[in-house]
Design an enzyme around this catalytic site. Structure first.
Site, short mmCIF file in Angstrom:
data_model
loop_
_atom_site.label_atom_id
_atom_site.label_comp_id
_atom_site.label_asym_id
_atom_site.label_seq_id
_atom_site.Cartn_x
_atom_site.Cartn_y
_atom_site.Cartn_z
N SER A 142 0.79 -0.60 -0.47
CA SER A 142 0.15 -0.20 -0.31
C SER A 142 0.47 1.11 -0.16
O SER A 142 1.99 0.88 -0.35
CB SER A 142 -0.86 -0.29 1.52
OG SER A 142 0.01 0.50 1.95
N LYS A 143 0.28 2.73 0.11
CA LYS A 143 1.13 3.99 -0.42
C LYS A 143 2.11 4.14 0.87
O LYS A 143 2.76 4.34 0.79
CB LYS A 143 0.02 4.75 -0.07
CG LYS A 143 -0.11 4.98 -1.37
CD LYS A 143 -1.41 6.71 -1.45
CE LYS A 143 -1.98 7.24 -2.65
NZ LYS A 143 -3.34 7.00 -2.67
#
Ligand code: GLU
Length: 477
Positions: A246-247
């Site tokens: 994820s980010k």
């Protein structure tokens, strides 16, 4: 049931079927890359299919972003792009076919009835599933009817997977799943199968988050009388803390890496290593990847995304690239730094001095600034430490000797420095550091002879003369 049916043509046909609900992310790009490399390695074809049936979440901007990212990576396709939203007639014809063959049926159970079935199943400890109420009712089409696939009630469905081996599913765990909603729109697993069959796809390489869909898809292949493709379900990409990527783990969009100064070949090289290996080799050119890629070396464990490793690999690719090839990549970053440069021998010479010291094109553009920055601006600390009275004599002497030097080759420059050292009794550092600050504005740069050779006589003399005036104008003491 075989996963290498001899009815399929010899040519490998792979596909990349993104859902256009956002940018092309790292995991999606890896899937595209594997399918592309396998097609190129085997002399086969890759089909591009835009899976846009989720009209609420699909956007043209996402389609454009995906094309842009693929183009930047150099991943092309041989057939398509196809858009699922333009293929509804084809899906409808296949639904009709399954209803006609008795492999699918209309169902008018209401949402409340389905909910009650779930509750009952839960209460008796079973998996919530459709209970088959309409299975043998032979209902006719109606506006409130969905179409369900008549899944086998007993036995097993085996997913023959190149990466994971045979994955066995119990049929009594599979539902009579819906293939067409009451509004006439076909469902995801159904359209994927119709597309893969009609597009002649014989090799499906995708993330293993799709494994759970595969038994349903296999049942549809069987009902439609089509040969199964070869499946290769690739383990997901995880962050370095082994959670889903994820980010938090760094930028997820492929084009973000372009914008941060990464080379497409470095990103490709990094992506391929998130799930495929060739001995312990880390660095690959694209040509090498095409030559060596195969399904047999796809790993069974998750690829771990590590932004630092990607950056190190980018540095290796910068170093391995010819200066001329880096020019078009670097120019936009120089413009973004606020100065302009022109393609040509000067820029190529500049790049040569910076290749070994740049991990990204952003770094390179920053480090190249001094070559273009006239008059040079001194870093305060550097000037204070090195551009002082003690530097006046050696810099003056060096300037004279450089003016007189016929050659500006590194060898000749070395001799000039040696002569100044001999005449002043100073060590190289005592001369080179003030000269470095005079020429680059800072204390850190490529080798001083390289810098002088690249800047060339005119710039060097101008900058040294400016430094001498700067020192001469310093208040005494
Ligand atoms: N559209 C799906 C996705 O983006 C891929 C479907 C498939 O590979 O079968 O995840």
């Amino acid at each position: 049931m075989s996963n290498t049916p001899d009815t399929l043509a010899d040519t490998i046909v792979t596909r990349f079927p993104p859902s256009p609900t956002g940018y092309l992310h790292v995991g999606g790009a890896r899937t595209a890359l594997f399918n592309w490399l396998y097609a190129r390695h085997t002399g086969g074809k890759m089909v591009l299919r835009i899976e846009d049936t989720d009209t609420a979440r699909s956007t043209q901007a996402s389609v454009d972003a995906i094309f842009e990212a693929l183009e930047w990576l150099g991943i092309d396709w041989d057939d398509g792009p196809y858009y699922q939203t333009q293929r509804f007639d084809l899906y409808k014809a296949h639904i009709d076919q399954l209803v006609a063959s008795g492999d699918a049926y209309f169902c008018t159970c209401t949402a409340e009835e389905i909910e009650a079935m779930r509750e009952r199943a839960k209460a008796s400890g079973d998996k919530p599933r459709y209970d088959g109420t309409c299975r043998e009712r032979n209902l006719s089409p109606s506006t409130d009817a969905v179409v369900r696939f008549k899944a086998p009630l007993t036995g097993t469905t085996v997913v023959p997977d190149t990466v994971k081996g045979n994955i066995v599913f119990q049929n009594n765990e599979l539902d009579d799943f819906i293939i067409c909603r009451s509004d006439g729109t076909p469902t995801y697993n159904f359209v994927v199968v119709v597309d893969d069959i009609t597009m002649g796809i014989n090799t499906v390489i995708r993330g293993d988050d799709h494994v759970m869909n595969t038994p349903k898809q296999i049942l549809l292949y069987n009902a439609l009388g089509a040969a199964l493709p070869t499946y290769a379900h690739v383990p997901m990409v995880l962050g370095n803390d082994r959670t889903r990527l994820s980010k938090r783990h760094g930028a997820m969009s492929v084009t973000a890496y372009r914008d941060m100064g990464f080379l497409p070949q470095a990103v490709l090289n990094y992506l391929v290593r998130l799930g495929w290996s060739h001995g312990d080799q880390e660095f690959f050119t694209v040509a090498e990847l095409i030559e060596k890629f195969g399904l047999d070396s796809i790993g069974k464990s998750a690829g771990i995304f590590d932004a630092d490793k990607l950056q190190a690999l980018n540095g290796d690719h910068i170093q391995a690239s010819a200066a001329a090839d880096l020019v078009p990549h670097l120019l936009p970053f120089m413009a973004a730094e606020g100065y302009s440069a022109e393609a040509g021998p000067y820029l190529e010479a500049v790049i040569k001095t910076l290749k070994p010291r740049s991990k990204t094109l952003v770094e390179m553009a920053q480090a190249a600034h001094f070559y273009y920055n006239d008059p040079i601006v001194y870093e305060e600390k550097a000037a204070k430490k090195f551009l002082k009275a003690a530097a006046l004599e050696p810099v003056q002497l060096l300037t004279e000797k450089l003016k007189a030097s016929e050659s500006f080759e590194e060898k000749a420059l070395e001799q000039v420095f040696t002569a100044v050292m001999a005449e002043t009794g100073l060590k190289l550092g005592k001369i080179a550091q003030p000269v470095r600050v005079a020429l680059t504005g800072t204390t850190v740069s490529p080798g001083i002879f390289e810098v002088i050779a690249v800047l060339g006589r005119e710039r060097v003399i101008t900058r040294l003369t400016a430094a001498l005036s700067y020192i001469a104008a310093l208040p005494e003491g």
